[in-house]
Design a protein around this motif. Structure first.
Motif, PDB file in Angstrom:
ATOM      1  N   ALA A   1      44.414  34.221  42.666  1.00 54.24           N
ATOM      2  CA  ALA A   1      43.402  33.696  41.740  1.00 54.24           C
ATOM      3  C   ALA A   1      42.899  34.815  40.829  1.00 54.24           C
ATOM      4  CB  ALA A   1      42.245  33.088  42.524  1.00 54.24           C
ATOM      5  N   LEU A   2      42.672  35.979  41.422  1.00 48.52           N
ATOM      6  CA  LEU A   2      42.227  37.120  40.609  1.00 48.52           C
ATOM      7  C   LEU A   2      43.331  37.539  39.644  1.00 48.52           C
ATOM      8  CD1 LEU A   2      40.247  39.842  42.573  1.00 48.52           C
ATOM      9  CD2 LEU A   2      39.629  38.606  40.517  1.00 48.52           C
TER      10      LEU A   2
ATOM     11  N   ILE B   1      45.358  35.747  38.129  1.00 50.37           N
ATOM     12  CA  ILE B   1      45.428  34.888  36.931  1.00 50.37           C
ATOM     13  C   ILE B   1      44.768  35.612  35.766  1.00 50.37           C
ATOM     14  CG2 ILE B   1      44.576  32.763  35.875  1.00 50.37           C
ATOM     15  CD1 ILE B   1      44.891  31.387  38.482  1.00 50.37           C
ATOM     16  N   LEU B   2      43.640  36.302  36.064  1.00 53.86           N
ATOM     17  CA  LEU B   2      42.928  37.040  35.018  1.00 53.86           C
ATOM     18  C   LEU B   2      43.858  38.051  34.353  1.00 53.86           C
ATOM     19  CD1 LEU B   2      39.399  37.866  36.431  1.00 53.86           C
ATOM     20  CD2 LEU B   2      39.936  36.452  34.481  1.00 53.86           C
TER      21      LEU B   2
ATOM     22  N   GLY C   1      47.066  37.743  34.055  1.00 58.90           N
ATOM     23  CA  GLY C   1      48.162  37.098  33.349  1.00 58.90           C
ATOM     24  C   GLY C   1      47.756  36.467  32.035  1.00 58.90           C
ATOM     25  N   ILE C   2      46.452  36.397  31.754  1.00 57.96           N
ATOM     26  CA  ILE C   2      45.988  35.780  30.506  1.00 57.96           C
ATOM     27  C   ILE C   2      46.299  36.708  29.343  1.00 57.96           C
ATOM     28  CG2 ILE C   2      43.935  35.046  29.251  1.00 57.96           C
ATOM     29  CD1 ILE C   2      42.780  34.109  31.869  1.00 57.96           C
ATOM     30  N   PRO C   3      46.916  36.193  28.287  1.00 60.65           N
ATOM     31  CA  PRO C   3      47.258  37.051  27.143  1.00 60.65           C
ATOM     32  C   PRO C   3      46.008  37.659  26.509  1.00 60.65           C
ATOM     33  CG  PRO C   3      48.359  34.936  26.978  1.00 60.65           C
ATOM     34  CD  PRO C   3      47.418  34.834  28.114  1.00 60.65           C
ATOM     35  N   THR C   4      46.164  38.861  25.978  1.00 59.07           N
ATOM     36  CA  THR C   4      45.004  39.561  25.434  1.00 59.07           C
ATOM     37  C   THR C   4      44.418  38.839  24.233  1.00 59.07           C
ATOM     38  OG1 THR C   4      46.543  40.910  24.179  1.00 59.07           O
ATOM     39  CG2 THR C   4      45.705  41.824  26.221  1.00 59.07           C
ATOM     40  N   VAL C   5      45.256  38.103  23.511  1.00 60.57           N
ATOM     41  CA  VAL C   5      44.754  37.406  22.334  1.00 60.57           C
ATOM     42  C   VAL C   5      43.753  36.317  22.749  1.00 60.57           C
ATOM     43  CG1 VAL C   5      46.692  35.807  22.238  1.00 60.57           C
ATOM     44  CG2 VAL C   5      45.464  36.328  20.175  1.00 60.57           C
ATOM     45  N   VAL C   6      43.948  35.782  23.949  1.00 57.56           N
ATOM     46  CA  VAL C   6      43.003  34.780  24.457  1.00 57.56           C
ATOM     47  C   VAL C   6      41.662  35.448  24.780  1.00 57.56           C
ATOM     48  CG1 VAL C   6      42.583  33.119  26.287  1.00 57.56           C
ATOM     49  CG2 VAL C   6      44.870  33.387  25.377  1.00 57.56           C
TER      50      VAL C   6
ATOM     51  N   ILE D   1      39.631  43.995  35.512  1.00 61.29           N
ATOM     52  CA  ILE D   1      39.203  43.824  36.911  1.00 61.29           C
ATOM     53  C   ILE D   1      40.389  43.655  37.869  1.00 61.29           C
ATOM     54  CG2 ILE D   1      38.070  42.225  38.516  1.00 61.29           C
ATOM     55  CD1 ILE D   1      35.910  41.805  36.421  1.00 61.29           C
TER      56      ILE D   1
END
Lengths: 460, 437
Positions: free
Chosen positions: A272-273, A275-276, A278-283, A324
């Motif tokens: 779950a952590l 996932i943070l 894996g989020i693209p930097t543009v998001v 994080i």
């Protein structure tokens, strides 16, 4: 067109070579395959390699050099008055010829000599492509015939094939070194051109950054100012904010996951952590600009502070959130590597769990945690999109996180996006910044990797 | 030895019962206080850990929540119902705009002045005439008849219907005129405004008009770029890993390669963009904005990830497998190709998927090689100008129109969906093929 055709021909001949080699090998011993030195498939691959490899090498070498060679040929045929100019006009001339040859309108009437050169360039390229097709195809056919000719019961096909494969494997592993060399050389070359115009001392220690160059020499502010201190300060400021978020939260999360959470909970928490991560930097950039920045601003206003609508604080907080999981999973690994016996010893003396963690586990894991933090810092320094989208482009020399600042990566991005002339110090300064960025992150990574490595050896 | 122990124990004087003496330090008031404090500290520390995890989770929820709240509605678009009379003369002149406007004006007989009609005209998307044209091109027999058609509304009306304009604000602060709101309300009251699934979002390329903009072009661009990335980085990465793990001697060269790979994995992505700009565009003269160059840059970037993951996977195959293969006469290469590599494949695949997911979300290096160009067409080849999904998001995020915010969020949702699918696949693969030797 010709190149696609050649690729198809090569693929076809390779397949034919494989089949021909395999059947000829079997035929040469009258179907008693055991009498061959190598299994028939190896004979097939042997012929296929002879058919495909020389032609492929030619193909690669040719396509890498053809454009340059033809251009030189065309340029040497141009009249003196066009080629006599300095470096700037030579670049322009080349660009004109290439654009005309590709049928891209340059927007102005071309010089007849240039138009002629472009025509010659196009026809030479065409000729070169056709001759490559002819030579490549005949080379492949010849290779196929030669390879097939060599097939026989005594041919040691397997060692020959394996030697080629091994060389290919070595070449593949050299790509990493080539990439590094490519990075260093390209950064260095362009940066040196920049430092020929702007003194490195002015660049490293100047306090005013405004890279805009004038179109004409007599314009106001005709020379840009390339003091990079405000960029370094801005990068540092945002990195500090990000670390203030990422290190405590990441570290505490890692401690909680490895020491307190049960097995079942851990298997859910960790992904779950992540996932943070894996989020693209543009998001994150979008989130920072549209949600975090207004939030920080309204909180600041409620407290009576003057907050810029694109503050370093908002960008730094979001960057911290992005980092994080990076801190937590690296620290989690090192905390788990601390042997249980140390904990048991501490418990045996009557220490509580938190005392054990604070006084035994963390000191033992400290080098690993420091390395994790260093890697995190290097990532924060190298992050581009969040700051580009959420912290503005103004080069402010300030320590106030409520103001807008800009960073090294953001400036690289904005300097090089859009149309740019290749010779101006404005464009080249991006490579100077890139060189600094590369060196700083390289040092951080090297030290961190070394710390991790020496630390790991302790308990093994 | 045991004798000695037993002797010792028996020789020890009987210990005094602890409860009996009030002097024991374990029973003192100070001890109890200290113990309480230590236990409280323990609880606080544990709480801090839980709070850190909760905070991270909260941010994740907040991030996803805010994007869903902004972008969920972009999957619907507003359409206007019109009774269009397809006058043959106008169709021949391709005056579809006139036809649409005539039909729209017929619904507002009371509006006759130029200013009022201009307001009405702005209700329609500037792409609506093309929809009508496509309809006529599809079925020529409808020329001359009167048809009920649903055409796309302008993005402002779309946003109004979705409740993104605050009607209670004064006209000057709202950004949408009272006249338009009144016209839209009239249409809505007559049932001539309806929302339908937004197919444009998935099929169209970029556009300056939000209601005609889609991510179709960006998706194709992303696919082409990823294709190049995969075609290059997977074979090269796996080969490099095989060499380093199975064949390479331990010497200074292989050490250098190893240090290099670890360093490359941590080089900022924008540096790879600079490399692409200087080498692929500047030196080799490859085309700008092309998926080919984007894929090359991404391949170099994901290569270390794939090499590292593949090496871990190869390392986890037990040596006994190799020894057995070598023992029955396989060559070292056959051992690797026939036995070790198939066993390591799940791990390699997981690493590859994670590397691809990373390449799919990357933006900064692509800005360097010019993939930020405004491109309306869907790319058809590797050297066509193209954009990719994250860059499209970046460009839309900069647009001032309200409707673009919504579309940006929708594009983010789609991108995140794909990424979660990819990462989920990696997790499932890992679980499925997890093997203990």
């Amino acid at each position: 067109m010709q190149l696609t055709l050649l690729a198809l021909i090569l693929a076809l001949l390779t397949v034919i070579g494989f089949l021909a080699g395999r059947s000829r090998a079997a035929a040469s011993v009258g179907g008693r395959v055991a009498e061959l030195h190598s299994v028939p498939s190896y004979h097939g691959v042997y012929v296929a390699l002879w058919a495909g490899l020389p032609a492929l090498l030619l193909f690669v070498a040719w396509t890498a050099s053809e454009g340059w060679l033809v251009l030189q040929l065309v340029l040497s045929g141009l009249p003196e008055r066009l080629t006599a100019g300095d470096g700037q006009s030579a670049v322009l001339l080349k660009a004109d010829i290439l654009n005309l040859a590709r049928g891209i309108a340059t927007g102005r009437e071309p010089d007849p000599a240039v138009a002629e050169a472009a025509r010659r360039y196009a026809s030479f390229r065409d000729l070169a492509d056709w001759s490559l097709l002819a030579i490549g195809a005949s080379l492949a056919v010849a290779g196929l015939a030669w390879g097939r000719h060599r097939i026989g019961p005594d041919l040691r096909a397997r060692p020959a094939v394996e030697r080629v494969v091994r060389v290919a494997l070595v070449v593949c592993s050299l790509v990493a070194i080539l990439t590094t060399v490519g990075i260093v050389l390209s950064l260095l070359f362009e940066a040196l051109r920049f430092f020929a115009v702007v003194s490195p001392l002015d660049f490293l220690f100047g306090t005013h950054w405004s890279p805009q160059m004038a179109m004409r020499a007599d314009q106001v502010g005709s020379s840009g100012s390339f003091g990079a201190i405000p960029l370094f300060a801005g990068t540092l400021l945002i990195t500090v904010v990000a670390m203030l978020v990422a290190v405590p939260v990441g570290l505490m999360a890692a401690i909680y996951m490895s020491e307190y959470a049960g097995r079942g909970m851990r298997t859910w928490l960790k992904p779950a952590l992540e996932i943070l991560a894996g989020i693209p930097t543009v998001v994150y950039g979008f989130f920072a600009a549209l949600t975090m920045a207004p939030f920080v601003r309204s909180v600041g206003e409620a407290l009576g502070l003057d907050v810029s609508s694109e503050s370093a604080l908002a960008a730094g907080i979001v960057m911290g959130v992005m980092i994080i999981p990076f801190v937590s999973s690296l620290s989690d690994d090192v905390i788990n590597a601390v042997p249980q016996s140390l904990r048991d010893g501490s418990y045996g003396l009557g220490a509580t769990k938190s005392e054990t963690i604070k006084q035994v586990v963390l000191p033992a894991a400290l080098p690993g945690i420091v390395a994790a933090v260093m890697l995190a810092i290097s990532r924060a320094i190298g992050e581009t999109m969040i700051v580009t989208m959420a912290s503005g482009l103004t080069a402010n020399l300030t320590a106030n996180p409520l103001q807008a600042v800009t960073t090294v990566t953001t400036q690289i991005a904005t300097l090089l996006v859009g149309d740019q002339e290749f010779d101006s110090p404005k464009t080249l300064s991006a490579f100077g910044l890139g060189l600094v960025l590369f060196l700083v992150t390289l040092c951080l990574n090297m030290v961190a990797l070394r710390v991790v490595r020496t630390y790991r050896e302790k308990y093994d | 030895m045991t004798d000695l122990l037993e002797q010792d124990i028996s020789a020890a004087p009987p210990s005094p019962a602890p409860a009996a003496t009030s002097k024991s330090r374990h029973r003192s008031e100070a001890f109890a206080r200290r113990l309480r404090a230590r236990h409280a500290a323990e609880r606080r520390f544990r709480l801090a850990g839980a709070a850190a995890v909760a905070l991270a989770a909260l941010v994740l929820v907040l991030l996803l929540g805010s994007i869903v709240a902004r972008g969920g509605s972009a999957f619907w678009e507003t359409r206007i119902r019109l009774e269009v009379t397809l006058d043959p003369a106008e169709v021949a002149d391709r005056n579809y705009t006139v036809l649409l406007r005539r039909a729209l004006h017929a619904q507002f007989p009371q509006v006759t002045d130029r200013a009022g009609r201009r307001v009405l005209n702005e209700l329609l998307s500037s792409g609506a005439p093309y929809e009508l044209e496509a309809m006529v091109a599809g079925d020529a027999s409808i020329i001359g008849t009167t048809r009920t058609v649903w055409v796309r509304a302008d993005d402002e009306i779309d946003q109004l219907v979705k409740g993104r304009y605050r009607r209670d604000l004064p006209e000057s602060e709202r950004g949408l005129s009272d006249a338009k709101i009144a016209a839209a309300d009239t249409l809505m009251a007559g049932g001539a405004l309806a929302q339908g699934f937004n197919t444009t979002l998935f099929t169209a390329g970029d556009s300056r008009e939000p209601e005609q903009a889609g991510i179709g072009g960006a998706i194709v661009g992303s696919l082409l770029t990823l294709l190049v990335t995969m075609a290059l980085s997977v074979p090269v990465g796996v080969s490099a890993a095989v060499y380093l793990e199975e064949f390479a001697p331990k010497n200074r060269w292989t050490d250098l390669i190893e240090v290099n790979i670890n360093n490359l994995a941590a080089v900022p992505s924008i540096i790879f963009g600079l490399l692409g700009l200087a080498v692929f565009l500047g030196f080799f003269g490859m085309p700008r904005s092309a998926p080919l160059v984007g894929g090359l840059v991404m391949a170099l970037m994901t290569l270390p990830v794939i090499i590292i993951a593949s090496r871990v996977a190869l390392k986890s195959v037990p040596p006994s497998v190799r020894e057995a293969a070598l023992g029955i006469g396989a060559s070292p290469l056959q051992t690797v190709l026939h036995h070790v590599l198939p066993l390591a494949m799940p791990g390699i695949l997981t690493g590859t998927i994670i590397g691809m997911a990373r390449a799919l979300g990357e933006t900064a290096p692509l800005l360097m090689i010019g993939m930020v160009a405004f491109i309306v067409d869907v790319p058809h080849g590797l050297t066509d100008s193209a954009t990719v999904l994250p860059v499209q998001i970046y460009m839309w995020a900069d647009s001032p129109e309200r409707a673009f915010t919504e579309r940006t969020s929708a594009a983010i949702l789609i991108l995140l969906g794909v990424l979660i699918l990819l990462n989920g696949a990696a997790v499932v693969l890992r679980k499925l093929f997890e093997r203990r030797w």
